[in-house]
Write a protein that holds these residues in place. Sequence first.
Motif, mmCIF file in Angstrom:
data_model
loop_
_atom_site.group_PDB
_atom_site.id
_atom_site.type_symbol
_atom_site.label_atom_id
_atom_site.label_comp_id
_atom_site.label_asym_id
_atom_site.label_seq_id
_atom_site.Cartn_x
_atom_site.Cartn_y
_atom_site.Cartn_z
ATOM 1 N N TRP A 144 0.822 -1.209 0.000
ATOM 2 C CA TRP A 144 0.000 0.000 0.000
ATOM 3 C C TRP A 144 0.860 1.265 0.000
ATOM 4 O O TRP A 144 0.363 2.346 0.298
ATOM 5 N N SER A 148 -3.845 2.831 -0.968
ATOM 6 C CA SER A 148 -4.648 1.746 -0.406
ATOM 7 C C SER A 148 -6.070 1.877 -0.932
ATOM 8 O O SER A 148 -6.415 2.852 -1.596
ATOM 9 N N ARG A 338 -4.325 -2.372 -4.415
ATOM 10 C CA ARG A 338 -4.522 -0.927 -4.519
ATOM 11 C C ARG A 338 -5.378 -0.566 -5.729
ATOM 12 O O ARG A 338 -5.784 0.586 -5.890
#
Length: 358
Positions: A144, A148, A338
């Motif tokens: 991340w 994220s 992501r």
Amino acid sequence: MNHRYLKAAPSLAIALIAASSTCKAQSSITLYGIVDAGIEYVNHASDNGGTARLVSGGKNTSRWGLKGAEDLGGGLKAIFQLESGINIANGQFDDGPGAIFDRRATVGLSSKRWGQFTLGRTFTTTYDYMLPFDPMGYAPNYSWATSSTATGGRKDGLFSRSANAVRYDGKFGGFKFGALYGFGNVPGSMKTASKYDFGLGYESGPIAAAVTFDRQNGADTSVTPADPTNYIQGIHAGLSYDFGPMNVMAGYRNYRRTFKTAAQTQRSDMYWLGGAYTFTADFTFIGAVYHQDIKGSSDADPTLVSVRANYSLSKRTTLYLSGGYAFAQHHQKVSLSRDLTGAADLQAGVTAGLQHRF
């Protein structure tokens, strides 16, 4: 036949060979790339449950590129680089149809004394300065550090690439400095859709550190569809220490996005900590924890725990096994990836993959 020409032929051949060797020494073109694919299983992939799938670029995004340099003398070189992402699963461009060199398309000058200037579409100063401080190396499965995914489509991400950019990079002893400006290319306004990015790094022995600041100005509200963003701002910091077999890394991002409308400002802080331990020349284990503190209306505050084992079959070919577990607070949706939106407040996944570099 004139014997003088026969006598001169060996000398001419030697001269041509020498000239050819000189040209090769002064100019170079390199073809390079990464081919990475794996099989992944994730739970809570949708409302219908988990799924198994073939993924492209589990460890690093698959890509190919060309880069070259011409020696201009006096320590000065002309350089260029073209790079395209590849989706190994279907053979298409990674960034969509027509995006042949969406990762990088630059030309520039490089000097040993003064540093390097490039023009075109390129990765940002923030991206390159912070990459060494992510234990998972911006891996799609699972990192991340770039962004994220929680609370729907919100992605408080790192400024990764810029078109219409002018970039400078210089190194002075243990310090390095980078700066980027991306033109908005909007008539009548230098501010609209423009971008800028600054980075300062330091490395000495086992310790390395970096800080960056970037800002992306929104497009005009008259464009279709209208862009409500006023600006997106990021502040990053990274620190690492190499203990020998073990390298420990930490990173931080402060994210802020404001709007021209009455929409609430989006703010968050991202923290990560992890490291890599080299057991042998062929086997490495990596682990990291990422946590995002989302301010304001959302209280998802997601966390990702990520691990990966790498086994090198050669200098270019690596087997890897990655695992991740992501969870969010207060029943907010979260995803390991992501690039996707989750279907529940937790998700676990594992990826077994193969990567080859050329």
